[in-house]
Design a protein around this motif. Structure first.
Motif, PDB file in Angstrom:
ATOM      1  N   PRO A 120       8.306   2.820  -3.112  1.00  0.00           N
ATOM      2  CA  PRO A 120       9.507   3.185  -2.353  1.00  0.00           C
ATOM      3  C   PRO A 120      10.510   3.903  -3.251  1.00  0.00           C
ATOM      4  O   PRO A 120      10.734   3.505  -4.391  1.00  0.00           O
ATOM      5  CB  PRO A 120      10.050   1.834  -1.895  1.00  0.00           C
ATOM      6  CG  PRO A 120       9.583   0.857  -2.927  1.00  0.00           C
ATOM      7  CD  PRO A 120       8.270   1.387  -3.425  1.00  0.00           C
ATOM      8  N   ASN A 121      11.119   4.948  -2.734  1.00  0.00           N
ATOM      9  CA  ASN A 121      12.025   5.744  -3.554  1.00  0.00           C
ATOM     10  C   ASN A 121      13.487   5.674  -3.118  1.00  0.00           C
ATOM     11  O   ASN A 121      14.357   6.205  -3.778  1.00  0.00           O
ATOM     12  CB  ASN A 121      11.565   7.200  -3.606  1.00  0.00           C
ATOM     13  CG  ASN A 121      11.596   7.865  -2.236  1.00  0.00           C
ATOM     14  OD1 ASN A 121      12.029   7.289  -1.252  1.00  0.00           O
ATOM     15  ND2 ASN A 121      11.111   9.093  -2.191  1.00  0.00           N
TER      16      ASN A 121
ATOM     17  N   TYR B 113       0.870  -1.176   0.000  1.00  0.00           N
ATOM     18  CA  TYR B 113       0.000   0.000   0.000  1.00  0.00           C
ATOM     19  C   TYR B 113       0.909   1.230   0.000  1.00  0.00           C
ATOM     20  O   TYR B 113       0.821   2.101   0.854  1.00  0.00           O
ATOM     21  CB  TYR B 113      -0.927  -0.041   1.225  1.00  0.00           C
ATOM     22  CG  TYR B 113      -2.073   0.925   1.174  1.00  0.00           C
ATOM     23  CD1 TYR B 113      -3.111   0.764   0.262  1.00  0.00           C
ATOM     24  CD2 TYR B 113      -2.116   2.002   2.049  1.00  0.00           C
ATOM     25  CE1 TYR B 113      -4.167   1.666   0.217  1.00  0.00           C
ATOM     26  CE2 TYR B 113      -3.178   2.900   2.014  1.00  0.00           C
ATOM     27  CZ  TYR B 113      -4.193   2.720   1.098  1.00  0.00           C
ATOM     28  OH  TYR B 113      -5.232   3.616   1.059  1.00  0.00           O
ATOM     29  N   TRP B 114       1.857   1.231  -0.948  1.00  0.00           N
ATOM     30  CA  TRP B 114       2.852   2.284  -1.018  1.00  0.00           C
ATOM     31  C   TRP B 114       2.219   3.640  -1.282  1.00  0.00           C
ATOM     32  O   TRP B 114       1.261   3.752  -2.042  1.00  0.00           O
ATOM     33  CB  TRP B 114       3.859   2.020  -2.143  1.00  0.00           C
ATOM     34  CG  TRP B 114       4.754   0.839  -1.924  1.00  0.00           C
ATOM     35  CD1 TRP B 114       4.753  -0.317  -2.650  1.00  0.00           C
ATOM     36  CD2 TRP B 114       5.782   0.688  -0.950  1.00  0.00           C
ATOM     37  NE1 TRP B 114       5.717  -1.167  -2.181  1.00  0.00           N
ATOM     38  CE2 TRP B 114       6.362  -0.575  -1.136  1.00  0.00           C
ATOM     39  CE3 TRP B 114       6.273   1.508   0.062  1.00  0.00           C
ATOM     40  CZ2 TRP B 114       7.412  -1.047  -0.356  1.00  0.00           C
ATOM     41  CZ3 TRP B 114       7.323   1.046   0.849  1.00  0.00           C
ATOM     42  CH2 TRP B 114       7.873  -0.216   0.637  1.00  0.00           C
ATOM     43  N   CYS B 115       2.782   4.675  -0.685  1.00  0.00           N
ATOM     44  CA  CYS B 115       2.418   6.043  -1.025  1.00  0.00           C
ATOM     45  C   CYS B 115       2.888   6.307  -2.459  1.00  0.00           C
ATOM     46  O   CYS B 115       3.783   5.630  -2.964  1.00  0.00           O
ATOM     47  CB  CYS B 115       3.111   7.031  -0.077  1.00  0.00           C
ATOM     48  SG  CYS B 115       2.616   6.891   1.651  1.00  0.00           S
ATOM     49  N   ARG B 116       2.293   7.304  -3.093  1.00  0.00           N
ATOM     50  CA  ARG B 116       2.672   7.645  -4.469  1.00  0.00           C
ATOM     51  C   ARG B 116       4.175   7.957  -4.528  1.00  0.00           C
ATOM     52  O   ARG B 116       4.700   8.701  -3.716  1.00  0.00           O
ATOM     53  CB  ARG B 116       1.877   8.846  -4.936  1.00  0.00           C
ATOM     54  CG  ARG B 116       2.262   9.273  -6.326  1.00  0.00           C
ATOM     55  CD  ARG B 116       1.434  10.425  -6.767  1.00  0.00           C
ATOM     56  NE  ARG B 116       0.722   9.966  -7.946  1.00  0.00           N
ATOM     57  CZ  ARG B 116      -0.278  10.581  -8.489  1.00  0.00           C
ATOM     58  NH1 ARG B 116      -0.753  11.679  -7.962  1.00  0.00           N
ATOM     59  NH2 ARG B 116      -0.838  10.111  -9.570  1.00  0.00           N
ATOM     60  N   GLY B 117       4.856   7.332  -5.486  1.00  0.00           N
ATOM     61  CA  GLY B 117       6.294   7.540  -5.664  1.00  0.00           C
ATOM     62  C   GLY B 117       7.180   6.723  -4.752  1.00  0.00           C
ATOM     63  O   GLY B 117       8.405   6.854  -4.795  1.00  0.00           O
TER      64      GLY B 117
ATOM     65  N   ARG C  79      19.317   5.397   1.306  1.00  0.00           N
ATOM     66  CA  ARG C  79      19.413   4.992   2.718  1.00  0.00           C
ATOM     67  C   ARG C  79      18.077   4.559   3.298  1.00  0.00           C
ATOM     68  O   ARG C  79      17.947   4.478   4.505  1.00  0.00           O
ATOM     69  CB  ARG C  79      19.945   6.160   3.551  1.00  0.00           C
ATOM     70  CG  ARG C  79      21.365   6.497   3.240  1.00  0.00           C
ATOM     71  CD  ARG C  79      21.877   7.535   4.188  1.00  0.00           C
ATOM     72  NE  ARG C  79      23.202   7.944   3.762  1.00  0.00           N
ATOM     73  CZ  ARG C  79      23.724   9.106   4.018  1.00  0.00           C
ATOM     74  NH1 ARG C  79      23.043  10.004   4.706  1.00  0.00           N
ATOM     75  NH2 ARG C  79      24.929   9.401   3.609  1.00  0.00           N
ATOM     76  N   GLU C  80      17.095   4.323   2.497  1.00  0.00           N
ATOM     77  CA  GLU C  80      15.773   3.970   3.030  1.00  0.00           C
ATOM     78  C   GLU C  80      15.504   2.484   2.781  1.00  0.00           C
ATOM     79  O   GLU C  80      15.127   2.097   1.676  1.00  0.00           O
ATOM     80  CB  GLU C  80      14.695   4.843   2.387  1.00  0.00           C
ATOM     81  CG  GLU C  80      14.857   6.301   2.730  1.00  0.00           C
ATOM     82  CD  GLU C  80      13.734   7.172   2.190  1.00  0.00           C
ATOM     83  OE1 GLU C  80      13.477   8.219   2.804  1.00  0.00           O
ATOM     84  OE2 GLU C  80      13.109   6.810   1.174  1.00  0.00           O
ATOM     85  N   HIS C  81      15.685   1.698   3.837  1.00  0.00           N
ATOM     86  CA  HIS C  81      15.560   0.247   3.680  1.00  0.00           C
ATOM     87  C   HIS C  81      14.543  -0.391   4.620  1.00  0.00           C
ATOM     88  O   HIS C  81      14.450  -1.606   4.673  1.00  0.00           O
ATOM     89  CB  HIS C  81      16.929  -0.408   3.886  1.00  0.00           C
ATOM     90  CG  HIS C  81      17.943   0.041   2.889  1.00  0.00           C
ATOM     91  ND1 HIS C  81      17.854  -0.251   1.544  1.00  0.00           N
ATOM     92  CD2 HIS C  81      19.057   0.799   3.039  1.00  0.00           C
ATOM     93  CE1 HIS C  81      18.866   0.294   0.903  1.00  0.00           C
ATOM     94  NE2 HIS C  81      19.609   0.942   1.779  1.00  0.00           N
TER      95      HIS C  81
END
Length: 177
Positions: free
Chosen positions: A139-140, A133-137, A145-147
């Motif tokens: 996983p970026n 249910y990812w937010c728009r854009g 560094r976002e894991h």
């Protein structure tokens, strides 16, 4: 309602325990055995009192603001893992657990991560990673560094990848044993 039930069970166990201590040699052993069974039942019930059942799994919100790894280690101490999500109904159920505890939709850690390999997301408990249910854009992997995954991001209350070193409350999931 749960608190009232716990109180009633506790009073019953105390009354039986007192009666067992006072009941001499005739029938005292039988009463003591019954008290021990009641105590074990109460202990078993008390360890589930703050967990919410959805399907065959139990969820609990913890308000501690910890890193993803700290939250997972804490869940493991409860014989659980950070929560995985299998479908939209379960996502909404976890949101309700959070809302009941906070009266808000607080950004909260879930057990998703792609730290081992970029864009290969998995749930820490081994659940297949099929629902998102990812937010728009998202996983970026902003700044590479976002894991780790958290929920209730922005007004859309969706999933977002974020640095695992950030500190958020979390939801643990476990199956009854």
């Amino acid at each position: 309602m749960k608190l009232l039930t716990v109180f009633a069970l506790l009073c019953a166990v105390m009354a039986l325990s007192t009666a067992a201590d006072e009941g001499g040699s005739d029938g005292g052993t039988e009463l003591k055995e019954k008290v021990n069974v009641e105590k074990r039942t109460l202990r078993y019930w008390l360890k589930w009192v703050h967990w919410t059942k959805y399907g065959n799994r139990f969820y609990r919100y913890f308000p501690y603001r910890w890193t993803w790894a700290q939250a997972q280690r804490f869940c493991q101490s409860k014989h659980a893992n950070l929560a995985s999500v299998r479908n939209l109904g379960e996502y909404r159920a976890i949101q309700r657990v959070i809302y009941r505890a906070t009266h808000r939709y607080v950004p909260t850690w879930l057990g998703g991560s792609d730290a081992q390999q970029e864009r290969y997301w998995f749930w820490i408990d081994g659940t297949p990673f099929r629902f998102t249910y990812w937010c728009r854009g998202e996983p970026n992997n902003h700044w590479r560094r976002e894991h780790c995954l958290h929920m209730n991001w922005t007004g859309y209350k969706c999933m977002n990848d974020i640095s695992c070193h950030n500190r958020y409350p979390f939801v643990c999931v476990r199956k009854r044993i």
